[in-house]
Scaffold this active site. Structure first.
Site, mmCIF file in Angstrom:
data_model
loop_
_atom_site.group_PDB
_atom_site.id
_atom_site.type_symbol
_atom_site.label_atom_id
_atom_site.label_comp_id
_atom_site.label_asym_id
_atom_site.label_seq_id
_atom_site.Cartn_x
_atom_site.Cartn_y
_atom_site.Cartn_z
ATOM 1 N N LYS A 54 0.805 -1.225 0.000
ATOM 2 C CA LYS A 54 0.000 0.000 0.000
ATOM 3 C C LYS A 54 0.845 1.286 0.000
ATOM 4 C CE LYS A 54 -4.012 -2.040 2.325
ATOM 5 N NZ LYS A 54 -4.872 -1.915 3.515
ATOM 6 N N TYR A 72 -12.293 -1.741 -4.183
ATOM 7 C CA TYR A 72 -12.883 -1.709 -2.847
ATOM 8 C C TYR A 72 -14.406 -1.568 -2.866
ATOM 9 C CZ TYR A 72 -8.230 -1.637 -0.870
ATOM 10 O OH TYR A 72 -6.954 -1.979 -0.508
ATOM 11 N N ASN A 86 -1.885 0.254 7.009
ATOM 12 C CA ASN A 86 -1.364 -1.020 7.504
ATOM 13 C C ASN A 86 -0.471 -1.748 6.504
ATOM 14 O OD1 ASN A 86 -3.231 -2.155 5.721
ATOM 15 N ND2 ASN A 86 -4.711 -2.583 7.313
ATOM 16 N N HIS A 135 -2.231 -5.397 1.664
ATOM 17 C CA HIS A 135 -3.529 -6.048 1.503
ATOM 18 C C HIS A 135 -3.248 -7.457 1.020
ATOM 19 C CE1 HIS A 135 -7.506 -7.085 -0.113
ATOM 20 N NE2 HIS A 135 -6.838 -7.563 -1.147
ATOM 21 N N GLU A 194 -9.397 -10.743 -7.647
ATOM 22 C CA GLU A 194 -8.483 -9.616 -7.476
ATOM 23 C C GLU A 194 -7.321 -9.682 -8.462
ATOM 24 O OE1 GLU A 194 -9.468 -8.727 -2.782
ATOM 25 O OE2 GLU A 194 -7.650 -9.858 -3.257
#
Length: 138
Positions: free
Chosen positions: A9, A49, A112, A115, A126
């Site tokens: 990310k 998302y 964080n 993913h 995905e």
């Protein structure tokens, strides 16, 4: 052999952690069989998302994912989905086990660092959003 999907990310790419995170992925016995650095567009982030579209944090999540480049990857190995989720660690880095990506690198629950797909079915969906069959070369 099983495949899963990973995103490094924006918070991690901004801090030049791609190599360190990839070393942890490979150290967990997973192979990186496809990888590219992209700057997500709003359309891409909203599509990826979409499952969270009705949640109050959706707009903030989309903005975050567009804020810096990300690294999208296909990982391969025995029990790849479960293995990658284990090496990622808990979403909240304060609750993540030592030796996990999030314990080592995440800044917060929202930032964080990574993913990972939560099932083989979602992994396939995905992966298909970001890679053609010819790009996952193993």
């Amino acid at each position: 052999m099983e495949r899963t999907f990973s995103i490094i990310k924006p918070d991690a790419t901004k801090r030049n952690l791609t190599g360190a995170i990839n070393a942890m992925i490979e150290g967990a016995g997973l192979r990186i069989v496809a990888q590219k650095r992209v700057h997500m567009t709003q359309v891409q982030a909203e599509r990826f998302y979409a499952v969270h579209a009705e949640r109050p944090f959706f707009g903030e999540l989309v903005e975050f994912m567009m804020s810096e480049p990300v690294v999208v990857q296909v990982l391969e190995g025995d029990d790849a989905v479960a293995r990658y989720r284990k090496v990622m660690g808990a979403t909240n880095p304060a609750e993540a086990d030592e030796g996990t990506i999030r314990k080592a690198h995440a800044e917060s629950i929202g930032e964080n660092s990574v993913h990972g797909s939560d099932s083989t079915e979602n992994a396939a969906l995905e992966i298909a959003q970001w890679f053609s069959e010819a790009e996952s070369v193993g």
